[in-house]
Design a protein around this motif. Structure first.
Motif, PDB file in Angstrom:
ATOM      1  N   GLY A 102      66.286  81.033  -1.010  1.00 52.33           N
ATOM      2  CA  GLY A 102      66.226  82.051  -2.045  1.00 52.33           C
ATOM      3  C   GLY A 102      64.916  82.808  -2.103  1.00 52.33           C
ATOM      4  N   THR A 103      63.928  82.419  -1.277  1.00 50.91           N
ATOM      5  CA  THR A 103      62.659  83.146  -1.238  1.00 50.91           C
ATOM      6  C   THR A 103      62.894  84.551  -0.684  1.00 50.91           C
ATOM      7  OG1 THR A 103      61.398  81.121  -0.885  1.00 50.91           O
ATOM      8  CG2 THR A 103      60.318  83.197  -0.308  1.00 50.91           C
ATOM      9  N   ARG A 104      62.360  85.540  -1.370  1.00 58.52           N
ATOM     10  CA  ARG A 104      62.545  86.925  -0.951  1.00 58.52           C
ATOM     11  C   ARG A 104      61.348  87.363  -0.117  1.00 58.52           C
ATOM     12  NH1 ARG A 104      62.899  92.442  -4.515  1.00 58.52           N
ATOM     13  NH2 ARG A 104      64.028  93.712  -3.009  1.00 58.52           N
ATOM     14  N   TYR A 105      61.621  87.900   1.064  1.00 57.84           N
ATOM     15  CA  TYR A 105      60.571  88.358   1.971  1.00 57.84           C
ATOM     16  C   TYR A 105      60.580  89.877   2.080  1.00 57.84           C
ATOM     17  CZ  TYR A 105      59.062  83.867   3.855  1.00 57.84           C
ATOM     18  OH  TYR A 105      58.520  82.619   4.008  1.00 57.84           O
ATOM     19  N   THR A 153      63.731  94.170   3.307  1.00 60.04           N
ATOM     20  CA  THR A 153      63.627  93.044   2.381  1.00 60.04           C
ATOM     21  C   THR A 153      64.777  92.086   2.665  1.00 60.04           C
ATOM     22  OG1 THR A 153      64.912  94.194   0.687  1.00 60.04           O
ATOM     23  CG2 THR A 153      62.511  94.420   0.602  1.00 60.04           C
ATOM     24  N   MET A 154      64.477  90.794   2.607  1.00 61.01           N
ATOM     25  CA  MET A 154      65.489  89.790   2.944  1.00 61.01           C
ATOM     26  C   MET A 154      65.271  88.543   2.108  1.00 61.01           C
ATOM     27  SD  MET A 154      66.385  88.187   6.697  1.00 61.01           S
ATOM     28  CE  MET A 154      67.268  89.654   7.240  1.00 61.01           C
ATOM     29  N   THR A 155      66.336  88.029   1.532  1.00 61.15           N
ATOM     30  CA  THR A 155      66.286  86.790   0.764  1.00 61.15           C
ATOM     31  C   THR A 155      66.760  85.645   1.645  1.00 61.15           C
ATOM     32  OG1 THR A 155      66.714  87.962  -1.299  1.00 61.15           O
ATOM     33  CG2 THR A 155      67.097  85.588  -1.288  1.00 61.15           C
ATOM     34  N   ALA A 156      65.897  84.666   1.842  1.00 58.37           N
ATOM     35  CA  ALA A 156      66.199  83.560   2.757  1.00 58.37           C
ATOM     36  C   ALA A 156      67.439  82.796   2.307  1.00 58.37           C
ATOM     37  CB  ALA A 156      65.004  82.626   2.851  1.00 58.37           C
ATOM     38  N   LEU A 193      51.824  95.488  10.903  1.00 57.50           N
ATOM     39  CA  LEU A 193      52.996  94.680  10.571  1.00 57.50           C
ATOM     40  C   LEU A 193      52.613  93.602   9.568  1.00 57.50           C
ATOM     41  CD1 LEU A 193      55.874  93.501  11.059  1.00 57.50           C
ATOM     42  CD2 LEU A 193      54.852  92.222  12.978  1.00 57.50           C
ATOM     43  N   ARG A 194      53.446  93.429   8.534  1.00 54.88           N
ATOM     44  CA  ARG A 194      53.241  92.364   7.557  1.00 54.88           C
ATOM     45  C   ARG A 194      54.580  91.697   7.258  1.00 54.88           C
ATOM     46  NH1 ARG A 194      48.864  93.271   8.860  1.00 54.88           N
ATOM     47  NH2 ARG A 194      47.001  93.701   7.618  1.00 54.88           N
ATOM     48  N   VAL A 195      54.564  90.373   7.172  1.00 54.56           N
ATOM     49  CA  VAL A 195      55.735  89.588   6.770  1.00 54.56           C
ATOM     50  C   VAL A 195      55.287  88.722   5.612  1.00 54.56           C
ATOM     51  CG1 VAL A 195      57.499  87.945   7.486  1.00 54.56           C
ATOM     52  CG2 VAL A 195      56.579  89.580   9.152  1.00 54.56           C
ATOM     53  N   ASN A 196      55.695  89.081   4.394  1.00 55.47           N
ATOM     54  CA  ASN A 196      55.176  88.419   3.202  1.00 55.47           C
ATOM     55  C   ASN A 196      56.275  87.973   2.261  1.00 55.47           C
ATOM     56  OD1 ASN A 196      52.685  90.817   3.427  1.00 55.47           O
ATOM     57  ND2 ASN A 196      52.206  88.647   3.525  1.00 55.47           N
ATOM     58  N   PRO A 197      56.166  86.747   1.732  1.00 59.78           N
ATOM     59  CA  PRO A 197      57.055  86.351   0.640  1.00 59.78           C
ATOM     60  C   PRO A 197      56.660  87.092  -0.618  1.00 59.78           C
ATOM     61  CG  PRO A 197      55.415  84.661   1.018  1.00 59.78           C
ATOM     62  CD  PRO A 197      55.236  85.685   2.108  1.00 59.78           C
ATOM     63  N   ARG A 198      57.627  87.612  -1.347  1.00 58.04           N
ATOM     64  CA  ARG A 198      57.316  88.329  -2.590  1.00 58.04           C
ATOM     65  C   ARG A 198      56.694  87.353  -3.576  1.00 58.04           C
ATOM     66  NH1 ARG A 198      58.282  93.188  -4.419  1.00 58.04           N
ATOM     67  NH2 ARG A 198      59.543  93.673  -2.597  1.00 58.04           N
ATOM     68  N   GLY A 199      55.547  87.771  -4.171  1.00 56.13           N
ATOM     69  CA  GLY A 199      54.805  86.876  -5.057  1.00 56.13           C
ATOM     70  C   GLY A 199      53.606  86.265  -4.370  1.00 56.13           C
ATOM     71  N   GLY A 200      53.415  86.547  -3.058  1.00 55.00           N
ATOM     72  CA  GLY A 200      52.257  86.034  -2.351  1.00 55.00           C
ATOM     73  C   GLY A 200      51.772  87.081  -1.376  1.00 55.00           C
ATOM     74  N   GLY A 201      50.569  86.906  -0.847  1.00 53.46           N
ATOM     75  CA  GLY A 201      50.023  87.836   0.122  1.00 53.46           C
ATOM     76  C   GLY A 201      49.973  89.242  -0.426  1.00 53.46           C
ATOM     77  N   LYS A 202      50.553  90.203   0.314  1.00 53.28           N
ATOM     78  CA  LYS A 202      50.536  91.599  -0.079  1.00 53.28           C
ATOM     79  C   LYS A 202      51.798  92.005  -0.844  1.00 53.28           C
ATOM     80  CE  LYS A 202      46.716  92.624   2.234  1.00 53.28           C
ATOM     81  NZ  LYS A 202      45.517  93.141   1.656  1.00 53.28           N
ATOM     82  N   ALA A 203      52.588  91.039  -1.257  1.00 56.91           N
ATOM     83  CA  ALA A 203      53.846  91.372  -1.933  1.00 56.91           C
ATOM     84  C   ALA A 203      53.576  92.201  -3.186  1.00 56.91           C
ATOM     85  CB  ALA A 203      54.594  90.103  -2.301  1.00 56.91           C
ATOM     86  N   ALA A 204      54.520  93.069  -3.499  1.00 53.05           N
ATOM     87  CA  ALA A 204      54.316  94.009  -4.594  1.00 53.05           C
ATOM     88  C   ALA A 204      54.330  93.308  -5.943  1.00 53.05           C
ATOM     89  CB  ALA A 204      55.384  95.085  -4.562  1.00 53.05           C
ATOM     90  N   ALA A 205      53.390  93.679  -6.802  1.00 53.22           N
ATOM     91  CA  ALA A 205      53.353  93.169  -8.173  1.00 53.22           C
ATOM     92  C   ALA A 205      53.411  94.303  -9.170  1.00 53.22           C
ATOM     93  CB  ALA A 205      52.091  92.347  -8.399  1.00 53.22           C
ATOM     94  N   GLY A 206      53.362  95.524  -8.676  1.00 55.92           N
ATOM     95  CA  GLY A 206      53.403  96.679  -9.549  1.00 55.92           C
ATOM     96  C   GLY A 206      53.466  97.951  -8.729  1.00 55.92           C
TER      97      GLY A 206
END
Length: 487
Positions: free
Chosen positions: A111-114, A160-163, A190-203
């Protein structure tokens, strides 16, 4: 504001330092460092054997060609920020593709969203497709995003992909359906990030770009300033017609409460606070842990704020002491701040002149913190044209493009964003070259700088940097109008 106390500060001119003892009344006094580019430069960039995923500065990151396609690194300067990129070509006319032999992901819950994103361009106008496959034993799902890549312009492509499974991995492919042997497909950042970590969008910023939880923008350059002695910038903003997107303020170790109060006000006004502190103890004592409780308390107070904050400790350290002890202090403080405050970006701010043109002991290879994450590298570089030293006016223009090319190339090797923590132009420069501020901001955008902070203060200045003339105010107002802001 800060309690009155006595502190040390210094002015720098072409690498020379003279000490000033100044009383601090309403706010901590700061250094307006001057960084002039000499006619012959020494390069002091850091070199590393490997680079972060997707920068393609020194290796292919596991990508290989498919069929008649081949993959290599571009020449320096062909990448998105005048760096290097991944180049895909074909021996014959037809499709060209690169696939990742390296597997991404691998440690996440179901369910982790990437978010998988990259920037692409091709020779001529071609469609380019990014395909992402989730794999665990067999392929679980596949998503493809196709964009029109337009010649020399870089185009962002995102999937975007949800595991569907725990600890699955992702395989990537970049493909364009038709190239000749003389044409190229380029991929960068290139970036591969789980949403909520790294460069994932927060706003989302006012320009439509995203930002992460620490305020790092996915695109665009914040425009802002330090104003007076931590002076409320409301009157300045009314004159400029826009809020500052980022605001620099300065404090000593006893000014934590004042800094937090000011940051709260700035966030409420839509400004991103960028705060500099002088540590409460010596560099060695801080590095050895004496300031841990102080830093933890500061981080926890900032973590409670409703928005992102950027922070730095002892900016412009050159000639202030043993630079290796300063580096050790940064290595001690960075994880304390970042682990206790997920909304705070850790920045390290230097002059720039010392790193690229000065004493090798201050090169980025020697002083950059090791083994810890730094979010932003700040540089304090001023346009010295029109400044007066020893009765003689300097009529040499500082080449910001030369600076930014060095900075951007280095920043990619250590996976850090970069910004101008302080900058300014003289009154004469604003008259003789009215587009200088706009030119500098455009160069920053071209080379990937995330923030431009003008030094609108007379404190410790060796030249008239303030936005005190109509020419400067007009020029600054124009770039501020185009700045992304926090929403």
């Amino acid at each position: 504001m800060q309690d009155a106390e006595k502190t040390t500060t210094k002015t720098k001119t072409n690498g020379l330092v003279r000490w000033l003892w100044l009383p601090v009344m309403a706010a901590v006094l700061m250094t307006a460092a001057v960084a002039a580019v000499p006619t012959s430069a020494q390069t002091g960039t850091a070199a590393q054997a490997t680079v972060p995923t997707g920068t393609f500065e020194s290796h292919l990151d596991g990508f290989a060609g498919v069929g008649s396609s081949s993959v290599k690194l571009s020449r320096a300067g062909a990448g998105r920020h005048h760096s290097r990129a991944l180049v895909v070509r074909t021996k014959d006319r037809g499709p060209a593709a690169a696939v990742s032999k390296r597997k991404f992901g691998g440690a996440h819950a179901k369910g982790t969203r990437y978010v998988v994103r990259a920037w692409v361009r091709s020779t001529g106008q071609r469609t380019v497709a990014l395909r992402v496959r989730e794999v665990k034993g067999s392929t679980l799902q596949t998503k493809t995003k196709t964009v029109d890549a337009k010649g020399r312009a870089w185009t962002r492509v995102k999937v975007t992909m949800t595991a569907k499974a725990k600890n699955s991995v992702f395989k990537l492919r970049f493909r364009t359906p038709s190239l000749t042997s003389a044409q190229r497909l380029l991929v960068d950042d290139l970036r591969v990030n789980p949403r909520g970590g790294g460069k994932a969008a927060a706003g989302t910023l006012s320009n439509g770009c995203s930002r992460d939880t620490r305020g790092i923008p996915s695109c665009g350059t914040y425009i802002g300033a330090a104003h007076g002695g931590n002076t409320d910038p409301t009157a300045l903003e009314q004159d400029l017609g826009n809020k500052l997107a980022v605001r620099r303020t300065y404090y000593t170790g006893t000014g934590v409460a004042s800094a937090v109060k000011t940051a709260t006000t700035d966030l409420a006004a839509g400004r991103l606070p960028w705060i500099s502190f002088k540590a409460p103890y010596s560099w060695t004592e801080m590095a050895d842990g004496k300031g841990d409780a102080w830093a933890t308390d500061l981080a926890q107070r900032l973590a409670a704020l409703n928005g992102p904050v950027w922070i730095a400790f002892h900016h412009e350290p050159e000639t202030d002491g043993d630079i290796q002890e300063w580096r050790r202090m940064q290595e001690r403080l960075a994880p304390i701040i970042r682990n206790n405050a997920p909304n705070v970006a850790y920045s390290v701010i230097v002059t720039g002149w010392h790193q690229f043109y000065g004493d090798p002991q201050y090169s980025l290879a020697n002083i950059w913190p090791r083994g810890v994450k730094v979010d932003i590298a700040g540089f304090d570089i001023y346009q010295e044209y029109g400044s007066v030293k020893n009765g003689k006016m300097d009529l040499r223009w500082v080449d910001f493009g030369a600076y930014f090319q060095k900075i951007a190339g280095w920043a990619r090797t250590v996976d850090v964003e970069w910004a101008l923590g302080e900058t300014g132009i003289t009154d004469k420069a604003a008259v003789d070259r009215p587009t200088e501020i706009a030119n500098t901001v455009k160069l920053m955008q071209d080379f990937g700088g995330v923030a431009y902070s003008y030094f609108d203060s007379e404190l410790n200045s060796t030249a008239p940097w303030t936005l005190g003339t109509p020419e400067k105010r007009t020029a600054f107002a124009q770039v501020l109008a185009g700045s992304p802001h926090l929403n």
